[in-house]
Design an enzyme around this catalytic site. Structure first.
Site, PDB file in Angstrom:
ATOM      1  N   CYS A  97     -35.661 -43.268  -8.881  1.00 41.14           N
ATOM      2  CA  CYS A  97     -35.566 -41.440  -8.467  1.00 41.14           C
ATOM      3  C   CYS A  97     -35.512 -40.893  -9.657  1.00 41.14           C
ATOM      4  CB  CYS A  97     -34.532 -41.002  -7.285  1.00 41.14           C
ATOM      5  SG  CYS A  97     -32.789 -41.132  -8.496  1.00 41.14           S
ATOM      6  N   THR A 128     -33.625 -39.261 -11.561  1.00 43.01           N
ATOM      7  CA  THR A 128     -31.605 -39.612 -13.255  1.00 43.01           C
ATOM      8  C   THR A 128     -32.352 -40.958 -13.200  1.00 43.01           C
ATOM      9  OG1 THR A 128     -31.010 -38.582 -10.260  1.00 43.01           O
ATOM     10  CG2 THR A 128     -29.274 -39.818 -12.289  1.00 43.01           C
ATOM     11  N   HIS A 140     -33.591 -40.039 -16.019  1.00 42.57           N
ATOM     12  CA  HIS A 140     -32.940 -39.391 -17.144  1.00 42.57           C
ATOM     13  C   HIS A 140     -31.938 -40.357 -17.784  1.00 42.57           C
ATOM     14  CE1 HIS A 140     -34.545 -35.270 -15.621  1.00 42.57           C
ATOM     15  NE2 HIS A 140     -34.594 -35.547 -14.668  1.00 42.57           N
ATOM     16  N   CYS A 147     -11.534 -43.216  -6.200  1.00 44.72           N
ATOM     17  CA  CYS A 147     -10.358 -43.219  -6.063  1.00 44.72           C
ATOM     18  C   CYS A 147      -9.878 -43.553  -4.342  1.00 44.72           C
ATOM     19  CB  CYS A 147      -9.145 -43.370  -7.144  1.00 44.72           C
ATOM     20  SG  CYS A 147      -9.059 -41.566  -6.256  1.00 44.72           S
ATOM     21  N   CYS A 183     -13.811 -36.452  -7.379  1.00 41.66           N
ATOM     22  CA  CYS A 183     -13.340 -37.858  -7.860  1.00 41.66           C
ATOM     23  C   CYS A 183     -13.087 -38.148  -9.431  1.00 41.66           C
ATOM     24  CB  CYS A 183     -12.811 -39.277  -7.023  1.00 41.66           C
ATOM     25  SG  CYS A 183     -11.493 -39.988  -7.791  1.00 41.66           S
ATOM     26  N   ARG A 195     -48.680 -32.905  -1.153  1.00 39.77           N
ATOM     27  CA  ARG A 195     -47.244 -33.199  -0.822  1.00 39.77           C
ATOM     28  C   ARG A 195     -46.938 -31.423   0.692  1.00 39.77           C
ATOM     29  NH1 ARG A 195     -43.459 -33.084  -5.921  1.00 39.77           N
ATOM     30  NH2 ARG A 195     -44.022 -35.564  -6.530  1.00 39.77           N
TER      31      ARG A 195
HETATM   32  P1  NAP Z   1     -38.556 -34.339  -7.143  1.00 43.16           P
HETATM   33  O1  NAP Z   1     -39.627 -35.583  -7.155  1.00 43.16           O
HETATM   34  O2  NAP Z   1     -39.083 -34.270  -9.184  1.00 43.16           O
HETATM   35  O3  NAP Z   1     -38.893 -33.158  -6.933  1.00 43.16           O
HETATM   36  C1  NAP Z   1     -39.036 -31.857  -7.229  1.00 43.16           C
HETATM   37  C2  NAP Z   1     -40.241 -30.983  -6.537  1.00 43.16           C
HETATM   38  O4  NAP Z   1     -40.056 -30.160  -7.075  1.00 43.16           O
HETATM   39  C3  NAP Z   1     -41.464 -31.694  -7.731  1.00 43.16           C
HETATM   40  O5  NAP Z   1     -41.750 -32.781  -7.752  1.00 43.16           O
HETATM   41  C4  NAP Z   1     -42.714 -30.780  -7.881  1.00 43.16           C
HETATM   42  O6  NAP Z   1     -43.118 -31.119  -7.168  1.00 43.16           O
HETATM   43  C5  NAP Z   1     -41.416 -29.177  -6.910  1.00 43.16           C
HETATM   44  N1  NAP Z   1     -41.489 -29.019  -8.210  1.00 43.16           N
HETATM   45  C6  NAP Z   1     -41.286 -27.963  -8.651  1.00 43.16           C
HETATM   46  N2  NAP Z   1     -41.502 -26.731 -10.130  1.00 43.16           N
HETATM   47  C7  NAP Z   1     -41.499 -26.165  -8.882  1.00 43.16           C
HETATM   48  C8  NAP Z   1     -42.188 -25.127  -8.829  1.00 43.16           C
HETATM   49  N3  NAP Z   1     -41.416 -23.548  -9.678  1.00 43.16           N
HETATM   50  N4  NAP Z   1     -42.224 -24.853  -7.058  1.00 43.16           N
HETATM   51  C9  NAP Z   1     -42.354 -24.924  -6.434  1.00 43.16           C
HETATM   52  N5  NAP Z   1     -42.193 -26.625  -6.724  1.00 43.16           N
HETATM   53  C10 NAP Z   1     -41.864 -26.755  -8.192  1.00 43.16           C
HETATM   54  O7  NAP Z   1     -37.405 -34.798  -7.329  1.00 43.16           O
HETATM   55  P2  NAP Z   1     -36.259 -34.817  -5.694  1.00 43.16           P
HETATM   56  O8  NAP Z   1     -35.943 -36.201  -5.493  1.00 43.16           O
HETATM   57  O9  NAP Z   1     -37.133 -34.281  -4.434  1.00 43.16           O
HETATM   58  O10 NAP Z   1     -35.639 -34.163  -6.481  1.00 43.16           O
HETATM   59  C11 NAP Z   1     -35.473 -32.497  -5.868  1.00 43.16           C
HETATM   60  C12 NAP Z   1     -33.857 -32.096  -6.817  1.00 43.16           C
HETATM   61  O11 NAP Z   1     -32.523 -32.456  -6.692  1.00 43.16           O
HETATM   62  C13 NAP Z   1     -34.071 -32.940  -8.411  1.00 43.16           C
HETATM   63  O12 NAP Z   1     -33.686 -31.804  -9.231  1.00 43.16           O
HETATM   64  C14 NAP Z   1     -32.627 -33.741  -8.311  1.00 43.16           C
HETATM   65  O13 NAP Z   1     -33.034 -34.632  -9.258  1.00 43.16           O
HETATM   66  C15 NAP Z   1     -32.351 -33.632  -7.175  1.00 43.16           C
HETATM   67  N6  NAP Z   1     -31.008 -33.993  -6.770  1.00 43.16           N
HETATM   68  C16 NAP Z   1     -29.637 -33.369  -6.381  1.00 43.16           C
HETATM   69  C17 NAP Z   1     -28.769 -34.384  -6.021  1.00 43.16           C
HETATM   70  C18 NAP Z   1     -27.621 -33.474  -5.476  1.00 43.16           C
HETATM   71  O14 NAP Z   1     -26.614 -34.447  -4.651  1.00 43.16           O
HETATM   72  N7  NAP Z   1     -27.733 -32.262  -5.452  1.00 43.16           N
HETATM   73  C19 NAP Z   1     -28.974 -35.512  -5.129  1.00 43.16           C
HETATM   74  C20 NAP Z   1     -30.412 -36.189  -5.240  1.00 43.16           C
HETATM   75  C21 NAP Z   1     -31.511 -35.843  -6.098  1.00 43.16           C
HETATM   76  P3  NAP Z   1     -44.721 -30.463  -7.254  1.00 43.16           P
HETATM   77  O15 NAP Z   1     -45.313 -31.290  -8.093  1.00 43.16           O
HETATM   78  O16 NAP Z   1     -45.450 -30.467  -6.140  1.00 43.16           O
HETATM   79  O17 NAP Z   1     -44.409 -28.777  -7.041  1.00 43.16           O
END
Ligand code: NAP
Length: 330
Positions: A37, A39, A42, A87, A101, A195
Site C-alpha cells: 500500500c 504506506t 512512504h 498494550c 495506545c 477506477r
Molecule cells: P490510493 O490508492 O493512493 O488512493 C487514493 C486515490 O485518491 C488516488 O489514487 C487518486 O486516484 C485519488 N485522488 C487523488 N487526488 C484526488 C483528487 N484531487 N480528486 C479525486 N481523487 C483524487 O490510496 P488508498 O490505499 O486507497 O488509501 C487512501 C488514503 O487513505 C491514503 O491517503 C492512505 O494513506 C489513507 N489510509 C488511511 C488509513 C486510515 O487508517 N485512516 C488506512 C489506510 C490508508 P485517481 O488518480 O483516480 O484520482
C-alpha cells in the site's frame, strides 16, 4: 527463509534470514499474500517512520505453519493478521481507543512483517478466516478493517446520500461498504476512468471526474462524505458538498506538515462534523468475517501479483494508470 528487508531509506534487500521459532503466545505464519500500500512506499522513501532493518508488509495473511506451546490455533488454519499491536492495558486501550495506545507497534513497520516466506506473529493478532478463501483476499482484510472504522464513525442507518472522494483501494472498499449499509446514493469522485468504471460495477450510483466537472457544483447535499484521497483539494471539497448537519469522515492521509485554511464560521452554522478515522481499532475481526462471507468484489481490485523478487520493481515505480492493488505472494 527469504524476506524483503528494508535496510535503510531507499535500500531494499531480498535476503536469506533465519526462520523464527514460535515461543509461548506466538505462531509462525506461512505468508500466502501481502498487499503493498501507499504506506509501504512512504516507509521505503523515508516519508513514514519505521525501524530499520525491518521486513516490510503489514497487509497479510496465510497459513499457520507452527504454533507455540498451549496455543488455541491449529497448524494449517487459514488466518489474517492485524499488524497493529497494542498494550491492552493503558487508558486508551481500556476505552477501546486502541489506535492511540502509546505502546502501539506494527508488524511490517517496527517489527518484521509479511513480505517474507514466514512471519512470527503474536497470537493476539491472529484472526481465522473461512477455509477455502481465495488467499489473495487476505491482503484486503487490513485495509478493509480501516474502512470499517470509518463506517463505524459515519454510523449509516440506511437511505443516506454518500460521497466518496478518491477511488483507490480504500475508496473502492468504502463504496462497497456503503452499498451494504443501504446508502441510497453513492457518488465516487476520482480522476482515473478505469477506477470510475470499476466503481459503477461494485455499487456506485454515479461517478464524477474532478478534472472535467466542478465537484462542488455537481455533488451537493451529501449526508456523509468520505475523504479517501488524502489531498488538500478533496479535503476542501468534502466540506462544501456535505449538507448542513452532515458528516465528513477523513480517512485519507496528507503529509504530516500539510496545513490549510478552514472557515470556523461555516463549520458552526452548518453544524458540520469533520471526523478523522485512524487505523483499525477492534475492526479486524469484522473485516475477516466480511471478506470470508464473499460479499465484497475483491478480484476486480487486484491489478498485479508478484513474488518476492518483484517487490523492488513495484516499490521503485509509481502505480501504473488504472492499477488499484498490488499483492505479493511469497
Ligand atoms: P490510493 O490508492 O493512493 O488512493 C487514493 C486515490 O485518491 C488516488 O489514487 C487518486 O486516484 C485519488 N485522488 C487523488 N487526488 C484526488 C483528487 N484531487 N480528486 C479525486 N481523487 C483524487 O490510496 P488508498 O490505499 O486507497 O488509501 C487512501 C488514503 O487513505 C491514503 O491517503 C492512505 O494513506 C489513507 N489510509 C488511511 C488509513 C486510515 O487508517 N485512516 C488506512 C489506510 C490508508 P485517481 O488518480 O483516480 O484520482
Amino acid at each position: 527463509m527469504k524476506a524483503v528487508v528494508l535496510k535503510a531509506i531507499n535500500e531494499l534487500e531480498l535476503a536469506e534470514v533465519e526462520r523464527p521459532e514460535p515461543g509461548p503466545g506466538f505462531s509462525l505464519i506461512r505468508v500466502l499474500a501481502c498487499g503493498i500500500c501507499g504506506t509501504d512506499r512512504h516507509i521505503y522513501k523515508g516519508e513514514y517512520p519505521s525501524s530499520k532493518p525491518v521486513i516490510l508488509g503489514h497487509e497479510f495473511g496465510g497459513v499457520i505453519e507452527e504454533v507455540g506451546p498451549s496455543s488455541k490455533f491449529k497448524v494449517g488454519q487459514l488466518v489474517s493478521i492485524d499488524p497493529n499491536i497494542v498494550c491492552g492495558k493503558c487508558p486508551d486501550c481500556l476505552a477501546k481507543r486502541t489506535a492511540f495506545c502509546p505502546e502501539l507497534t506494527a508488524l511490517g513497520v517496527n517489527i518484521n512483517g509479511g513480505i517474507a516466506e514466514y512471519v512470527l506473529t503474536p497470537d493476539s493478532q491472529i484472526y481465522p478466516v473461512a477455509a477455502g478463501l481465495n488467499p489473495l483476499h487476505l491482503a484486503f482484510i487490513e485495509p478493509l478493517a480501516c474502512s470499517i472504522r470509518g463506517m463505524d464513525l459515519a454510523a449509516l442507518k440506511g437511505g443516506e446520500r454518500v460521497a466518496i472522494l478518491g477511488g483507490g483501494v480504500i475508496g473502492l472498499l468504502v463504496v462497497q461498504l456503503a452499498k451494504l449499509a443501504g446508502a441510497s446514493e453513492i457518488v465516487l469522485v476520482t480522476r482515473q476512468k478505469f477506477r470510475r468504471d470499476v466503481a459503477l460495477k461494485i455499487g456506485a450510483t454515479r461517478v464524477v471526474d474532478p478534472k472535467n466537472e466542478d465537484v462542488s457544483q455537481v455533488v451537493t447535499g451529501m449526508d456523509v462524505t468520505f475523504e479517501c484521497a488524502g489531498a488538500v483539494d478533496t479535503f476542501k471539497q468534502s466540506q462544501v458538498i456535505t449538507r448542513r448537519g452532515g458528516c465528513v469522515i477523513v480517512l485519507g492521509l496528507t503529509a504530516a506538515d500539510t496545513n490549510l485554511e478552514i472557515n470556523p464560521f461555516s463549520i458552526v452554522v452548518n453544524e458540520l462534523r469533520i471526523q478523522g478515522s485512524f487505523l483499525n481499532p477492534l475492526t479486524q475481526s469484522r473485516a475477516a468475517e466480511l471478506v470470508s462471507s464473499g460479499k465484497l468484489n475483491l478480484d476486480i481490485l487486484i491489478s498485479k501479483v508478484v513474488d518476492l523478487d518483484g517487490v523492488q520493481a513495484v516499490l521503485d515505480t509509481p502505480p501504473a494508470e488504472g492499477d488499484i492493488k498490488y499483492i505479493v505472494c511469497p
